[in-house]
Design a protein around this motif. Structure first.
Motif, PDB file in Angstrom:
ATOM      1  N   SER A 231       0.814  -1.223   0.000  1.00  0.00           N
ATOM      2  CA  SER A 231       0.000   0.000   0.000  1.00  0.00           C
ATOM      3  C   SER A 231       0.847   1.272   0.000  1.00  0.00           C
ATOM      4  CB  SER A 231      -0.909   0.026   1.230  1.00  0.00           C
ATOM      5  OG  SER A 231      -0.129   0.195   2.403  1.00  0.00           O
TER       6      SER A 231
ATOM      7  N   TYR B  47      -8.363   5.367   6.225  1.00  0.00           N
ATOM      8  CA  TYR B  47      -9.380   4.515   5.570  1.00  0.00           C
ATOM      9  C   TYR B  47     -10.166   3.627   6.533  1.00  0.00           C
ATOM     10  CZ  TYR B  47      -6.727   5.972   1.494  1.00  0.00           C
ATOM     11  OH  TYR B  47      -6.100   6.726   0.532  1.00  0.00           O
TER      12      TYR B  47
ATOM     13  N   GLU C  42     -11.966  -1.483   8.491  1.00  0.00           N
ATOM     14  CA  GLU C  42     -12.536  -2.409   7.498  1.00  0.00           C
ATOM     15  C   GLU C  42     -11.647  -2.484   6.241  1.00  0.00           C
ATOM     16  OE1 GLU C  42     -16.759  -2.746   5.327  1.00  0.00           O
ATOM     17  OE2 GLU C  42     -16.820  -1.877   7.345  1.00  0.00           O
ATOM     18  N   TYR C  43     -11.185  -1.323   5.823  1.00  0.00           N
ATOM     19  CA  TYR C  43     -10.313  -1.262   4.654  1.00  0.00           C
ATOM     20  C   TYR C  43      -8.996  -2.007   4.939  1.00  0.00           C
ATOM     21  CZ  TYR C  43      -7.604   0.749   0.809  1.00  0.00           C
ATOM     22  OH  TYR C  43      -6.822   0.920  -0.305  1.00  0.00           O
TER      23      TYR C  43
END
Ligand code: S3P
Length: 170
Positions: free
Chosen positions: A39, A50, A53-54
């Motif tokens: 990332s 983010y 959950e991301y």
């Protein structure tokens, strides 16, 4: 075959995983590091920008990839076990070792551990203890439990884990 290390934040998964790699032909892989590389962001930045959950979606992908490897010691993030699909994927070609401390061991490490762990940062000791207890049944889904005690070195856990692995592969 892989060696998979699971356990709560700050149980020593990364240090023990590295010690295993140092003493053997297993390569070291760490799902958090895979996420950071993939990332281009630090774990805390992913959570801040983010949300959890991301992060869990990125973690799913990293676990799927790590599970495809062989001859690897895989240190997992503390929350990997929350998704059964992760555990199932890792188990296909791996022995799952859960590093299992009493909460007192974590409590002692929280000061240092907080800096890089978004799920500890804003939490009180009581909240961290609650998360620790809630996670327990997920960590129990493992092949071998290794008790973590104060003062024992990563190298010593590494030896134990390597010898259990050798026995199991006989
Ligand atoms: C998490 C543990 C962390 C990291 C993230 C979330 C968790 O890894 O994946 O901050 O949910 O327990 P470590 O167990 O290596 O600290």
């Amino acid at each position: 075959m892989n060696i998979v290390l699971t356990g709560f934040m700050a149980t020593g998964k990364t240090a023990i995983g590295r010690a295993i790699a140092d003493k053997s032909r297993y390569r070291f892989e760490d799902t958090d590091s895979m996420i950071v590389t993939e990332s281009g962001m630090e774990i805390s930045e992913i959570f801040e920008r983010y949300g959890e959950e991301y992060f869990r979606a990125l973690e799913r992908k990293a676990v799927e990839k790590a599970a495809q490897s062989d001859g690897t010691v895989i240190a997992t993030g503390g929350g990997v076990v929350l998704d059964k699909r992760n555990v199932d994927a890792l188990r296909k070609n791996g022995i799952i070792f859960n590093l299992d401390p009493d909460f007192a061991v974590i409590e002692e490490r929280v000061g240092e551990a907080r800096a890089t762990r978004p799920l500890m940062k804003g939490e009180s000791m009581e909240e961290i203890r609650e998360r620790f207890l809630k996670r327990k049944p997920f960590y129990d889904d493992c092949d071998v439990k290794i008790r973590v005690i104060k003062g024992r070195t990563p190298a010593s856990y590494a030896e134990e884990i390597l010898s259990i692995t050798e026995e199991k592969l006989k």
